[in-house]
Design a protein around this motif. Sequence first.
Motif, short mmCIF file in Angstrom:
data_model
loop_
_atom_site.label_atom_id
_atom_site.label_comp_id
_atom_site.label_asym_id
_atom_site.label_seq_id
_atom_site.Cartn_x
_atom_site.Cartn_y
_atom_site.Cartn_z
N PRO A 182 10.86 -6.24 -4.30
CA PRO A 182 9.77 -4.99 -5.05
C PRO A 182 8.69 -5.38 -5.68
N PRO A 183 8.41 -6.65 -6.21
CA PRO A 183 7.07 -6.93 -6.66
C PRO A 183 6.14 -7.48 -5.42
N LEU A 184 6.83 -8.27 -4.53
CA LEU A 184 5.75 -8.56 -3.54
C LEU A 184 5.32 -7.34 -2.74
N SER A 216 -1.68 -4.30 -3.81
CA SER A 216 -2.87 -4.78 -4.52
C SER A 216 -3.80 -5.49 -3.54
N LEU A 217 -3.56 -6.48 -2.73
CA LEU A 217 -4.18 -7.07 -1.93
C LEU A 217 -5.27 -6.12 -1.06
N ILE A 218 -4.32 -5.27 -0.55
CA ILE A 218 -5.17 -4.23 0.33
C ILE A 218 -6.15 -3.56 -0.36
N LYS A 219 -5.92 -3.08 -1.78
CA LYS A 219 -6.81 -2.44 -2.46
C LYS A 219 -7.96 -3.36 -3.10
N LEU A 236 0.78 3.64 0.52
CA LEU A 236 2.12 4.49 0.36
C LEU A 236 2.94 4.03 1.80
N ALA A 237 2.17 3.59 2.98
CA ALA A 237 2.98 3.31 4.17
C ALA A 237 3.48 2.01 3.86
N THR A 238 2.67 1.11 3.29
CA THR A 238 3.18 -0.38 2.87
C THR A 238 4.24 -0.34 1.97
N SER A 239 4.31 0.39 1.05
CA SER A 239 5.37 0.70 0.02
C SER A 239 6.59 1.22 0.73
#
Lengths: 255, 398
Positions: free
Chosen positions: B326-328, B334-337, B380-383
Amino acid sequence: MTQSAKPGPSADPVIRMSHVSKWYGHFQVLHDVSLDVRKGERVVVCGPSGSGKSTLIRCINRLEVHQSGQIFVKGLEMTDNVKNIDTIRRHIGMVFQNFNLFPHLTVLENLTLGPMLTRQMKKSAAEDLAMHFLRKVRIPEQSGKYPLQLSGGQQQRVAIARSLCMEPEIMLFDEPTSALDPEMIKEVLDTMIELAESGMTMIVVTHEMGFARTVADNVVFMADGRKVESGPPEEFFGNPREERTRAFLDQILKH
Amino acid sequence: MTDANPGLRGKRPRRSPKDILYSESFRTAVYQIALAAAVALLGFYLYQNVVENLARQNIATGFGFLEQVSQFEIGETLIAYSARDTYGRALAVGLMNTLSVSAAGIVVATVIGFSVGIARVSSNWLLQRLATAYVEIVRNIPVILQVIFWAAVIRNLPAPRQAVELWGLGFLSNRGLTFAMPSAHAAHLWMLAALGAGIALAILASHKAKRHREATGRYIDMLWPCVGLIVGLPLLVWLGFGAPHEISFPERRGFNFAGGATISPEFVALMTGISLYSSGFIAEIVRAGIQATPRGQVEAARSIALRPRFILRYVVLPQALRVIVPPLTSQYVSLIKNSSIAVVIGYPDLVNIGNTVMNQTGQAVEAIAVMMLVYLIVSLATSLLMNLYNRLVAIKER
């Protein structure tokens, strides 16, 4: 062996601890403890909390490292030699206070992991073995469940079965009933009594004095990291020699 | 009736207004309605405000501008693009650049993060201290400074004429990383196919080996056979094509290089900056995951004489992963952003190009809406992917 053997039991002991000491930093948890266990012998270790009884049996399969003295299991000395540690651990099963079942594996997988990975058994053979011991501890119907779906007593019986699947010659029990609700203690003790009757060599750290009285060949009382006294149960409970022992028994038997 | 059968479930006893006023469920409902009303009011006010202001400045709203010709060039494109293409296509180019730098960054951050995280709990004193120092440095310096730092480092590399030579294989210069590439050949496509086949066969063989171990109890180490399959098959194809060994080496020519392939300085700087920054956090996540596995688990595994690598593989990692994933996920998102920091060093990512589009068209609200929507969808897709994976490694409790 460099140690000159004391005049001990006639049969060679399967476990011999001689003058074992251990420190945590400056705090000495074990003071020069010696203990022989013969094949088939049932030893109960008791004493107030913090007396070093758990540490003592955890030294036997090197979950704790002793710093002086010697420990022999079946004639093999426990040192930092990886091969020796591995061989000795295969001879010894251990049951923990908190069960320590692997929560991500089913009951059956918990039981087959050791046989498949360390004893290189076939999956089918390992499963047969696992089911055999699950029947022994009377919960074969739970084999597909996950540990956290079981009651405490059931979990502890699974843990006993997991150890037995390694077909050890010696079983160590570290307060196996201390984390259980009262109504579950009996089912675990019954399993242990059956195991004792089958001739298993056992060292049991416990506060269950009833179990000690009926099952033990030798009761060891520890306090402050020292072995205060030991003897057969009738002598130990009937006529304790040391003042510390009497005080402890008074306290624990009152309830 | 209630007096006669107080324990039975029947009609609810009538409640006085006071009872309702003091009831928990009533109060909860009131608070929620009040909050929803406040949010709706605020939204309406903002919307009204924007519409009025745009009307006053005579700016047309809507997404028609996406179809207009962009009239600007982009330095780095993964899809065909020229100044004659539309704004929409320009934004797509930006999105591709964002995705490529993020994907590379996630891979690098994961590899470094897991290595450093495991080193953090190592019993090797030196290794553990080095890992700790690394984590404290990379995660305590703002990511924007790190990106600017790497951009400055690369900018201060020598010009192509004095470029640092990398063992005859490539050059490091202020034009980025230039390296040797095999010249294009028909064999390459087939080799790629062979690589895919090799990976598929390796997975198949590993399953077979596992089945074999379960059937006979004999453990077969599949590491080298798998490496053989994955490397060997493309190698065979390559030999089958007569081993085309022509390699395009970069050469200095004029003020630049000819031949080889080049990764731009901006890409290298941005990727390095955001991936090192994230790797510090990932290292801590991995460390936490390993340390969250109770000691008793390792002790139980030792007591059944499992070897250390089996303990890690079958007992510790499966349990650590459920804490790590989950934290990963948050770190990946956050890296994408963070890749939008591209704008400060001139890498043409989505935000950078979005800014240009905004400046040229004046459609700030729409352009930002598009960017926000795209980031939202990617995140969202990553999540979603990570949550699916998380469900796989979760532990059943009841």
